[in-house]
Design a protein around this motif. Structure first.
Motif, short mmCIF file in Angstrom:
data_model
loop_
_atom_site.label_atom_id
_atom_site.label_comp_id
_atom_site.label_asym_id
_atom_site.label_seq_id
_atom_site.Cartn_x
_atom_site.Cartn_y
_atom_site.Cartn_z
N THR A 1 -18.23 11.73 -39.72
CA THR A 1 -19.60 11.96 -39.30
C THR A 1 -19.95 11.11 -38.09
N THR A 2 -21.01 11.50 -37.40
CA THR A 2 -21.48 10.76 -36.23
C THR A 2 -22.92 10.30 -36.46
N ALA A 3 -23.27 9.20 -35.82
CA ALA A 3 -24.64 8.70 -35.87
C ALA A 3 -24.89 7.87 -34.62
N GLY A 4 -26.17 7.57 -34.35
CA GLY A 4 -26.52 6.90 -33.10
C GLY A 4 -26.58 5.40 -33.16
N ASP A 5 -26.33 4.79 -34.32
CA ASP A 5 -26.29 3.33 -34.39
C ASP A 5 -25.43 2.89 -35.58
N ASP A 6 -25.07 1.62 -35.57
CA ASP A 6 -24.17 1.11 -36.60
C ASP A 6 -24.82 1.12 -37.98
N GLU A 7 -26.12 0.91 -38.04
CA GLU A 7 -26.79 0.92 -39.34
C GLU A 7 -26.69 2.28 -40.00
N LYS A 8 -26.91 3.33 -39.24
CA LYS A 8 -26.79 4.68 -39.80
C LYS A 8 -25.34 4.99 -40.18
N CYS A 9 -24.41 4.49 -39.39
CA CYS A 9 -22.99 4.68 -39.74
C CYS A 9 -22.67 4.04 -41.08
N ALA A 10 -23.19 2.82 -41.29
CA ALA A 10 -22.96 2.12 -42.55
C ALA A 10 -23.58 2.89 -43.71
N LYS A 11 -24.77 3.44 -43.50
CA LYS A 11 -25.41 4.22 -44.56
C LYS A 11 -24.64 5.49 -44.85
N ALA A 12 -24.08 6.11 -43.82
CA ALA A 12 -23.29 7.32 -44.02
C ALA A 12 -22.03 7.03 -44.84
N LEU A 13 -21.39 5.91 -44.57
CA LEU A 13 -20.21 5.52 -45.35
C LEU A 13 -20.60 5.25 -46.80
N ALA A 14 -21.73 4.59 -47.01
CA ALA A 14 -22.20 4.33 -48.37
C ALA A 14 -22.54 5.63 -49.09
N LEU A 15 -22.92 6.65 -48.33
CA LEU A 15 -23.26 7.94 -48.90
C LEU A 15 -22.03 8.72 -49.33
N GLY A 16 -20.87 8.33 -48.79
CA GLY A 16 -19.63 9.00 -49.18
C GLY A 16 -18.77 9.47 -48.04
N ALA A 17 -19.28 9.41 -46.80
CA ALA A 17 -18.45 9.82 -45.66
C ALA A 17 -17.20 8.95 -45.59
N ASP A 18 -16.09 9.56 -45.17
CA ASP A 18 -14.83 8.82 -45.06
C ASP A 18 -14.74 8.04 -43.75
N HIS A 19 -15.35 8.56 -42.70
CA HIS A 19 -15.34 7.91 -41.39
C HIS A 19 -16.69 8.15 -40.74
N ILE B 1 -18.71 7.50 -36.94
CA ILE B 1 -18.52 7.16 -35.53
C ILE B 1 -19.88 6.97 -34.86
N ASN B 2 -20.06 5.84 -34.23
CA ASN B 2 -21.26 5.60 -33.43
C ASN B 2 -21.04 6.27 -32.07
N TYR B 3 -21.70 7.40 -31.87
CA TYR B 3 -21.44 8.17 -30.65
C TYR B 3 -22.02 7.52 -29.40
N ARG B 4 -22.82 6.46 -29.57
CA ARG B 4 -23.35 5.76 -28.40
C ARG B 4 -22.36 4.73 -27.85
N THR B 5 -21.43 4.31 -28.68
CA THR B 5 -20.44 3.32 -28.25
C THR B 5 -19.04 3.89 -28.12
N ASP B 6 -18.78 5.04 -28.75
CA ASP B 6 -17.45 5.65 -28.70
C ASP B 6 -17.57 7.15 -28.44
N ARG B 7 -16.59 7.70 -27.74
CA ARG B 7 -16.51 9.15 -27.58
C ARG B 7 -16.05 9.72 -28.91
N PHE B 8 -16.94 10.43 -29.58
CA PHE B 8 -16.60 10.86 -30.94
C PHE B 8 -15.39 11.79 -30.96
N GLU B 9 -15.21 12.61 -29.91
CA GLU B 9 -14.07 13.53 -29.92
C GLU B 9 -12.75 12.78 -29.85
#
Length: 353
Positions: A208-226, A228-236
């Motif tokens: 999954t992708t999100a716009g900040d590290d906090e949302k990325c952490a919440k996504a992982l806690a929700l069950g996502a396996d990976h 990606i902060n699309y503002r700091t990394d090219r998600f593709e």
């Protein structure tokens, strides 16, 4: 939001939240609905969930003629308080989720269970015609879906649009299968959070992708396996690394121009991309050779058939519940819209009655 200056409080009136001009909401009193007509039920609204369609309407981005004042609210649940002649599926006390598109029920699409392609649809409630942000309303029985016991009003409020949209995208259209890898954009959005949970329920690998590290952490806690902060990394690029250059089987796309071509680069040959939105822009340039040489399937998805609401509620029964970002009373509907507009949310904003 403000109260109407001439608001009348009476047992013969009910609360209603009306949009009177762009970004101006008024809590007023409207006459109570009369007795339901044959084939109708009267519903006491218990909760609303907010969506981007509510924000668009609030901003004045209606794509069809509408008249103001307009009662807002496109996604809601409530309790049946009265039934009209010929109603057999519900009785007073029944809990129902309501389909907000005023479909005809008679065209070939409606009769085949493809209500979201109705040939004679009269509009979307809360956007083109009066919506659900009122204490009570009468609605056709065929537009109501029973809510199973044990599901809260707050959770159920996300079934008519949010859960049904994801159900239709992932399973009716993309045909997501157990064990596949899916890229879900905008992890913090209402449909993004639900897509993560639905995909994990059947054993998929979720990136999954999100716009900040906090949302990325919440996504992982929700069950996502990976995540990606699309503002700091090219998600593709990150997706190619994670999948060892193979790419994903399905892309759950609803962002639009900003993510479109990166999404295509994230797909394996023969992969499916399903899209229901374009919040970052409606136009893109595409490499057509990439499309046909890699045999991608691109599927547009808009709304959902009524049946998808019932399917989403069955998932809730199994424990696939929405993520609730925040709850507001009806009087603070505008504050909920503002929160949704800023994209600070992680999950759904719900309005309680």
């Amino acid at each position: 939001m403000k109260a109407a200056p001439d608001r009348i409080v009476s047992e013969f009136f009910m609360r209603a939240l009306q949009l009177v001009s762009d970004r101006e909401l008024i809590l007023t009193d409207l006459p109570e609905p009369g007795a339901p007509e044959p084939g109708e039920v009267q519903v006491s609204i218990k909760a609303l969930a907010l969506n981007h369609i509510d924000v668009w309407g609030w901003r004045g981005m209606a794509f069809a003629k509408r008249k103001m004042p307009l009662v807002v609210g496109a996604e809601a649940v409530g309790e049946v308080t009265a039934i009209g002649e010929g109603v057999t599926r519900f009785r007073p006390g029944s809990k129902v989720a309501m389909y907000g598109a005023l479909t005809c029920g008679q065209c070939r699409m409606c009769k085949s269970g493809r209500d979201n392609l109705c040939e004679e649809v009269a509009g979307v409630m809360g956007f083109h015609v009066d919506g659900f942000a009122r204490d009570r309303l009468n609605i056709k029985e065929r537009l109501c879906v029973p809510i199973p016991e044990g599901i809260s009003w707050t959770d159920a409020a996300t079934a008519p649009v949010t859960f049904s949209t994801v159900e239709h995208m992932l399973f009716d259209n993309a045909r997501l299968e157990p064990g596949e890898t899916v890229l879900v954009h905008a992890a913090g959005s209402g449909i993004g959070t639900v897509a993560i949970r639905m995909a994990k329920e059947i054993g998929c690998t979720v990136i999954t992708t999100a716009g900040d590290d906090e949302k990325c952490a919440k996504a992982l806690a929700l069950g996502a396996d990976h995540a990606i902060n699309y503002r700091t990394d090219r998600f593709e690029h990150e997706v190619r690394k994670i999948t060892k250059k193979k790419g994903v089987d399905v892309v759950f796309e609803h962002v639009g121009a900003e993510t479109w071509n990166g999404s295509l680069l994230s797909m394996r040959p023969g992969a499916r991309l399903v899209t229901c939105g374009s919040t970052s822009g409606v136009s893109v340039n595409m490499n057509l050779m990439q499309l046909f040489q890699r045999q991608y399937r691109i599927i547009g998805s808009f709304g959902a058939p009524i049946r998808a609401i019932a399917d989403g509620l069955k998932r809730m029964e199994r424990g696939v519940l929405p993520v609730i970002d925040s709850e507001y009373p009806l009087e603070d509907f505008g504050a909920g819209l503002e929160r949704l507009e800023t994209r600070r949310v992680f999950g759904k904003v719900v309005i309680t009655f």
